[in-house]
Each structure stands twice: as structure tokens, then as C-alpha cells.
Scaffold this motif. Structure first.
Motif, PDB file in Angstrom:
ATOM      1  N   VAL A   8      35.704  45.988  44.664  1.00 28.32           N
ATOM      2  CA  VAL A   8      34.989  46.696  43.585  1.00 28.32           C
ATOM      3  C   VAL A   8      35.163  48.192  43.775  1.00 28.32           C
ATOM      4  O   VAL A   8      35.521  48.644  44.867  1.00 28.32           O
ATOM      5  CB  VAL A   8      33.464  46.395  43.565  1.00 28.32           C
ATOM      6  CG1 VAL A   8      33.166  44.988  43.145  1.00 28.32           C
ATOM      7  CG2 VAL A   8      32.808  46.724  44.880  1.00 28.32           C
ATOM      8  N   ASP A   9      34.897  48.944  42.719  1.00 29.99           N
ATOM      9  CA  ASP A   9      34.977  50.404  42.796  1.00 29.99           C
ATOM     10  C   ASP A   9      33.882  50.929  41.866  1.00 29.99           C
ATOM     11  O   ASP A   9      33.986  50.792  40.651  1.00 29.99           O
ATOM     12  CB  ASP A   9      36.372  50.859  42.334  1.00 29.99           C
ATOM     13  CG  ASP A   9      36.560  52.360  42.490  1.00 29.99           C
ATOM     14  OD1 ASP A   9      35.583  53.052  42.805  1.00 29.99           O
ATOM     15  OD2 ASP A   9      37.696  52.830  42.268  1.00 29.99           O
ATOM     16  N   ILE A  10      32.834  51.451  42.436  1.00 33.76           N
ATOM     17  CA  ILE A  10      31.659  51.834  41.637  1.00 33.76           C
ATOM     18  C   ILE A  10      31.783  53.302  41.236  1.00 33.76           C
ATOM     19  O   ILE A  10      31.987  54.162  42.097  1.00 33.76           O
ATOM     20  CB  ILE A  10      30.373  51.601  42.456  1.00 33.76           C
ATOM     21  CG1 ILE A  10      30.284  50.127  42.860  1.00 33.76           C
ATOM     22  CG2 ILE A  10      29.131  52.030  41.666  1.00 33.76           C
ATOM     23  CD1 ILE A  10      29.367  49.862  44.021  1.00 33.76           C
ATOM     24  N   THR A 184      27.138  46.650  41.855  1.00 38.55           N
ATOM     25  CA  THR A 184      28.475  46.088  41.577  1.00 38.55           C
ATOM     26  C   THR A 184      28.588  45.515  40.163  1.00 38.55           C
ATOM     27  O   THR A 184      29.661  45.047  39.775  1.00 38.55           O
ATOM     28  CB  THR A 184      28.823  44.958  42.563  1.00 38.55           C
ATOM     29  OG1 THR A 184      27.808  43.953  42.455  1.00 38.55           O
ATOM     30  CG2 THR A 184      28.894  45.467  43.991  1.00 38.55           C
ATOM     31  N   LYS A 185      27.510  45.523  39.406  1.00 33.87           N
ATOM     32  CA  LYS A 185      27.565  44.941  38.062  1.00 33.87           C
ATOM     33  C   LYS A 185      28.435  45.800  37.132  1.00 33.87           C
ATOM     34  O   LYS A 185      28.817  46.915  37.488  1.00 33.87           O
ATOM     35  CB  LYS A 185      26.147  44.807  37.496  1.00 33.87           C
ATOM     36  CG  LYS A 185      25.289  43.812  38.278  1.00 33.87           C
ATOM     37  CD  LYS A 185      25.781  42.386  38.104  1.00 33.87           C
ATOM     38  CE  LYS A 185      24.825  41.358  38.657  1.00 33.87           C
ATOM     39  NZ  LYS A 185      25.196  40.833  39.994  1.00 33.87           N
ATOM     40  N   THR A 188      25.755  50.122  36.192  1.00 35.93           N
ATOM     41  CA  THR A 188      24.663  50.222  37.158  1.00 35.93           C
ATOM     42  C   THR A 188      23.748  51.384  36.784  1.00 35.93           C
ATOM     43  O   THR A 188      23.978  52.095  35.794  1.00 35.93           O
ATOM     44  CB  THR A 188      25.195  50.398  38.594  1.00 35.93           C
ATOM     45  OG1 THR A 188      24.079  50.447  39.508  1.00 35.93           O
ATOM     46  CG2 THR A 188      26.005  51.668  38.762  1.00 35.93           C
ATOM     47  N   HIS A 284      33.609  39.132  37.197  1.00 34.89           N
ATOM     48  CA  HIS A 284      34.483  38.655  38.280  1.00 34.89           C
ATOM     49  C   HIS A 284      35.755  38.065  37.670  1.00 34.89           C
ATOM     50  O   HIS A 284      35.729  37.629  36.516  1.00 34.89           O
ATOM     51  CB  HIS A 284      33.825  37.516  39.078  1.00 34.89           C
ATOM     52  CG  HIS A 284      32.543  37.887  39.744  1.00 34.89           C
ATOM     53  ND1 HIS A 284      31.412  37.113  39.643  1.00 34.89           N
ATOM     54  CD2 HIS A 284      32.214  38.940  40.536  1.00 34.89           C
ATOM     55  CE1 HIS A 284      30.435  37.669  40.350  1.00 34.89           C
ATOM     56  NE2 HIS A 284      30.889  38.784  40.894  1.00 34.89           N
ATOM     57  N   HIS A 347      37.669  45.572  38.714  1.00 35.07           N
ATOM     58  CA  HIS A 347      36.846  46.723  38.370  1.00 35.07           C
ATOM     59  C   HIS A 347      37.656  47.580  37.386  1.00 35.07           C
ATOM     60  O   HIS A 347      38.873  47.397  37.256  1.00 35.07           O
ATOM     61  CB  HIS A 347      36.455  47.513  39.640  1.00 35.07           C
ATOM     62  CG  HIS A 347      37.615  47.911  40.503  1.00 35.07           C
ATOM     63  ND1 HIS A 347      38.408  48.981  40.215  1.00 35.07           N
ATOM     64  CD2 HIS A 347      38.132  47.340  41.619  1.00 35.07           C
ATOM     65  CE1 HIS A 347      39.358  49.085  41.147  1.00 35.07           C
ATOM     66  NE2 HIS A 347      39.219  48.093  42.011  1.00 35.07           N
TER      67      HIS A 347
END
Ligand SMILES: Cc1ncc(COP(=O)(O)O)c(C=O)c1O
Length: 367
Positions: A8-10, A184-185, A188, A284, A347
Motif C-alpha cells: 500500500v502507499d498512503i 489503508t482504505k 482515509t 484489494h 494503491h
């Protein structure tokens, strides 16, 4: 050259930070205009009359169930393949979860099996349906069954912000929709947060009271509520995030379609399918691999610095905290998925060369 692909990459960028700083400097940290503005924007996103910001997605589910008057020993139908938090509020309220297996190709609640599980003699009350991995469940069939048996419908849309079914956004189908802003949604608030959506004004008022010490609009403690508020700094970050969501969803869809194209010929890897009437938002990108290969496959990807996840290790009825509280249940499809599933990096920042790199390494393992 690609040499690492994170799972992931927030994104928390300068504009989000500056919105957060503005709120901190304003001194208005809870119960203010930012939460209200996020609620209004989120209600628009979901085409609902009301949206109520809360402290996390689990609180959204718990408060919704309370507002819908789910009581001890009421039966609540829950999909077998979902996150633990879909069922933990049911158990917390002393209600009885009844697990329903999922579609083997699309992983959402199987409406035929839902129908088979309903027994009018045993207090059926509500259905919680998860839009799993960002794919809407089969809402037309689920709503028809709910209507036939007089059941309320709670959408667990924690993974599916702005996913569409038959032209309509999730969170607007059931009596209530529940969203998570966990970091991670797909969007955010820079920490934990959640949202409840509904068209029902009484339910909205009840949920608002329950999140704020049970206080009604006049400020009196008319309900037995606790504190599940969404604070102002987070709401300000959430507002900025929401403006990016359409582009982020588009980027996720593009990455998913590249995965679909590049992985389609690897016979050991089963790709996620979509319902033709749904617009998936790919929280996902899960693939199924042979159960005996899963650990080796993940190690291989890890050695190539590719992050993976498992959603989830166990079907929801198999978790110790759940199985100790419910009758023996077997859900062959959900159990099989949980033994074989691996989520690949997904992501909005995922580039085409990164997807290619992942797919080449996936192919390399099964050669
Ligand atoms: C399907 C599902 N339901 C509920 C939740 C709970 O949300 P939160 O972590 O914000 O409490 C999550 C996310 O963690 C989820 O993925």
C-alpha cells in the motif's frame, strides 16, 4: 527501474497537512464545521440524505445496529468471507450471527444461500452484507430477500467507497451503510475514522445521539450513548482526501485491468471476477493460488521486495473469538478462499512498470 513494490502507499500530502494545521490553529477540535462539511460531502458521494461521522468503521457498524434496535438473540445474517469487524458488533450486542457462504468467483454473499438460511421461526432480524475488496454485493437479490422476510439491511461498505451497483453507489441500498477511513482504505482521515449513511431521518438522529453521549439535538442525554465522535482534524484531512477519491479509484481500476491482462494466462493463478452490473473500486486485488503453494509464493514475492497481504487468514466463523460463541458452522467456499487468497500490491500510485514487475515475478514463480 523497479526494484520494490509496496503493498500500500498512503497519501498524506501538503494540502492535507495544511488543512489539519488550520484546524489545530482554529482551536475548534471536536464537534465543529469540518465534520459537518465532510458529512455533507460524503452524503453527496453516496446519494443519501444523511451521513454521520464516527470514530471508526467498527463504531459505524455497532451504532447502526443499535439504532436499528438489534437485540440479544436476534438473528443477523453475515457473509462468511469478510473482516472480523463485520461480525464483532453482532456478538457485542448479544445477537446471533448466522453465517452465509459466498459466491466462489466474486466473494460476496450468495443470495441463494442466504435464502436457504432464513427460518422465520428463529427470530431473523437483519442482514449485514459486505462489499468485499471493493466489489458491491448482489444488492438486487439481497434486497428482494430482505423485503420478502421483513429484514433490515446493513451494508458493510468499509472497503468500497463509491463502488457502484446498477448505477447506484453503495451505502445507499440498505437501511444503513457503514464506511471505514482506516489508513489503508481507499480514502482515509489520517488515522481511524468512519461514516454512517442513511436516508432515514430517525435513524440518522438516533446514530448522531449514540455517537455523542446519547445527547439529542437539544443537548439532553436521551439515549444511552457513548463517545464515538470523528474529530475535526481528521474530518479536515478526510475532506481533502474525498476530492482525490475519483482519480484514485480510476488509478486502482487501471492497475486492476493491467493485472487482469498480464496474469490471465497463468493457470495456477485465479483472478478476481466482477459482476457485470458492478463498478469495483479494488480496495484489494486478491488472487487465488494453490493452498500448498501460498507460503512459498509469498516468500518468492517478498524476496523480490513485493509486498503482499492475506484477506483473510480465516473465514469469519473460524476466528477463535467467534467460534467459541456460535454453533458449529462449515462454509466450504469461504474456507477455501481463505486458504488460497493472496492480495497483490494495490494503491493509486502503482505504475504500469510496477504492475509489470509484479506480474513477471508472479509468472516466474509458476514457470
Ligand atoms: C469489511 C470491513 N468491515 C469493517 C471494518 C472496520 O473498520 P475500522 O477498522 O475502521 O474499525 C473494516 C476495516 O478494517 C473492514 O475491512
Amino acid at each position: 527501474m523497479v526494484d520494490e513494490v509496496p503493498f500500500v502507499d498512503i497519501t498524506i500530502d501538503d494540502e492535507m497537512i495544511s488543512e489539519a494545521v488550520n484546524v489545530l490553529e482554529s482551536g475548534r477540535l471536536v464537534k465543529g464545521p469540518e465534520c459537518e462539511a465532510l458529512e455533507n460531502a460524503f452524503a453527496d458521494l453516496c446519494s443519501t440524505d444523511h451521513a454521520i461521522g464516527v470514530s471508526n468503521g467498527t463504531a459505524a457498524l455497532l451504532l447502526s445496529m443499535k439504532a436499528l434496535d438489534i437485540n440479544p438473540r436476534d438473528q443477523v445474517f453475515v457473509p462468511g468471507h469478510t473482516y472480523f469487524a463485520t461480525v464483532s458488533p453482532v456478538l457485542e450486542l448479544g445477537a446471533d450471527p448466522v453465517f452465509v457462504d459466498v459466491d466462489p468467483d466474486r466473494y460476496t454473499m450468495d443470495p441463494e444461500l442466504l435464502k436457504d438460511a432464513i427460518d422465520e421461526a428463529t427470530n431473523p432480524e437483519a442482514i449485514v452484507v459486505t462489499h468485499m475488496h471493493g466489489q458491491p454485493a448482489e444488492m438486487d437479490a439481497i434486497l428482494e430477500i430482505a423485503d420478502e422476510y421483513g429484514l433490515t439491511v446493513i451494508e458493510d461498505a468499509a472497503q468500497a467507497h463509491r463502488a457502484i451497483y446498477d448505477g447506484q453507489p453503495v451505502g445507499s441500498f440498505g437501511d444503513v451503510g457503514c464506511f471505514s477511513f482506516y489508513p489503508t482504505k481507499n480514502m482515509t482521515v489520517g488515522g481511524d475514522g468512519g461514516m454512517i449513511t442513511t436516508d432515514d431521518p430517525e435513524l440518522a438522529a438516533e446514530a448522531r445521539a449514540l455517537r455523542n453521549h446519547g445527547r439529542d439535538e437539544s443537548g439532553k442525554h436521551t439515549h444511552l450513548g457513548l463517545n464515538y465522535r470523528l474529530d475535526e482534524v481528521k474530518a479536515a484531512i478526510g475532506r481533502e482526501q474525498l476530492t482525490r477519491l475519483p482519480d484514485w479509484i480510476q488509478a486502482r481500476r487501471e492497475a486492476a485491468s493491467q493485472y487482469n491482462e498480464r496474469l490471465q494466462d497463468i493457470k495456477e493463478v485465479i483472478l478476481p471476477e466482477t459482476y457485470p452490473q458492478s463498478k469495483h473500486v479494488y480496495h484489494h486485488y486478491p488472487v487465488l493460488v494453490p493452498a500448498s503453494e501460498r507460503a512459498g509464493f509469498r516468500t518468492h514475492l517478498d524476496e523480490h521486495r513485493i509486498g503482499t497481504g492475506i484477506h483473510y487468514e480465516e473465514a469469519v466463523h473460524q476466528h477463535k473469538a467467534v467460534r467459541d460463541r456460535v454453533k458449529n458452522t462449515t462454509l466450504p467456499v469461504a474456507e477455501d478462499i481463505c486458504a488460497r487468497t493472496v492480495s497483490l500490491p494495490m494503491h493509486p500510485q502503482l505504475s504500469e512498470p510496477e504492475v509489470k514487475y509484479v506480474c513477471n515475478r508472479v509468472g516466474g514463480y509458476f514457470q
